[in-house]
Design a protein around this motif. Structure first.
Motif, mmCIF file in Angstrom:
data_model
loop_
_atom_site.group_PDB
_atom_site.id
_atom_site.type_symbol
_atom_site.label_atom_id
_atom_site.label_comp_id
_atom_site.label_asym_id
_atom_site.label_seq_id
_atom_site.Cartn_x
_atom_site.Cartn_y
_atom_site.Cartn_z
ATOM 1 N N ARG A 159 0.868 -1.178 0.000
ATOM 2 C CA ARG A 159 0.000 0.000 0.000
ATOM 3 C C ARG A 159 0.902 1.224 0.000
ATOM 4 O O ARG A 159 1.817 1.314 0.816
ATOM 5 C CB ARG A 159 -0.871 -0.002 1.246
ATOM 6 C CG ARG A 159 -1.855 1.135 1.336
ATOM 7 C CD ARG A 159 -2.650 0.986 2.651
ATOM 8 N NE ARG A 159 -3.824 1.808 2.661
ATOM 9 C CZ ARG A 159 -3.858 3.071 3.044
ATOM 10 N NH1 ARG A 159 -2.759 3.673 3.451
ATOM 11 N NH2 ARG A 159 -4.984 3.747 3.022
ATOM 12 N N MET A 160 0.656 2.135 -0.922
ATOM 13 C CA MET A 160 1.481 3.325 -1.001
ATOM 14 C C MET A 160 0.593 4.561 -0.927
ATOM 15 O O MET A 160 -0.437 4.634 -1.598
ATOM 16 C CB MET A 160 2.289 3.349 -2.303
ATOM 17 C CG MET A 160 3.176 4.561 -2.421
ATOM 18 S SD MET A 160 4.411 4.485 -3.739
ATOM 19 C CE MET A 160 3.480 4.007 -5.157
ATOM 20 N N GLU A 161 0.987 5.495 -0.091
ATOM 21 C CA GLU A 161 0.338 6.795 -0.049
ATOM 22 C C GLU A 161 1.263 7.769 -0.751
ATOM 23 O O GLU A 161 2.440 7.858 -0.419
ATOM 24 C CB GLU A 161 0.086 7.230 1.385
ATOM 25 C CG GLU A 161 -0.978 6.405 2.057
ATOM 26 C CD GLU A 161 -1.294 6.894 3.456
ATOM 27 O OE1 GLU A 161 -1.138 8.108 3.719
ATOM 28 O OE2 GLU A 161 -1.673 6.067 4.272
ATOM 29 N N ARG A 162 0.717 8.471 -1.737
ATOM 30 C CA ARG A 162 1.530 9.403 -2.510
ATOM 31 C C ARG A 162 0.665 10.540 -3.015
ATOM 32 O O ARG A 162 -0.557 10.464 -3.001
ATOM 33 C CB ARG A 162 2.194 8.695 -3.680
ATOM 34 C CG ARG A 162 1.228 8.245 -4.748
ATOM 35 C CD ARG A 162 1.908 7.444 -5.837
ATOM 36 N NE ARG A 162 0.994 7.168 -6.913
ATOM 37 C CZ ARG A 162 0.953 7.826 -8.066
ATOM 38 N NH1 ARG A 162 1.808 8.791 -8.304
ATOM 39 N NH2 ARG A 162 0.075 7.520 -8.995
ATOM 40 N N ASP A 163 1.332 11.591 -3.444
ATOM 41 C CA ASP A 163 0.655 12.716 -4.066
ATOM 42 C C ASP A 163 0.854 12.570 -5.568
ATOM 43 O O ASP A 163 1.993 12.586 -6.044
ATOM 44 C CB ASP A 163 1.247 14.037 -3.563
ATOM 45 C CG ASP A 163 0.445 15.230 -4.018
ATOM 46 O OD1 ASP A 163 0.206 15.353 -5.240
ATOM 47 O OD2 ASP A 163 0.055 16.034 -3.165
#
Length: 89
Positions: A67-71
């Protein structure tokens, strides 16, 4: 080119990864009994939000899913967390 963090291999070029979907999407209630309209919305319509998003990515060389959180505007990566469930001893 973007650089993504694999929890096991470290930072790599985006070409080594594949997008697997939005992290907070839920399958239609009822599973196989859900309506065709519900499955169509789930499979083919993405929100495509602008800004900070949570996504599921796969690292092709090592097979890791995370799971990756990115802008997606600035390309800043905030977190990458493995989804691997270790087997109980």
């Amino acid at each position: 080119m973007q650089r993504f963090p694999c929890p096991f291999c470290g930072t790599r070029d985006e070409t080594e990864f594949r997008f697997l979907g939005e992290a907070d999407r839920l399958r239609p209630a009822g599973g196989a009994d859900a309506s065709i309209a519900d499955w169509t919305r789930y499979l083919y319509f993405q929100r495509n939000r602008k800004g900070r998003v949570a996504e599921i990515w796969g690292h092709i060389p090592c097979g890791e899913t995370f799971r990756m959180e990115r802008d997606n505007v600035t390309h800043v990566v905030y977190a990458g967390v493995s989804l691997r469930k270790e087997s109980a001893p």
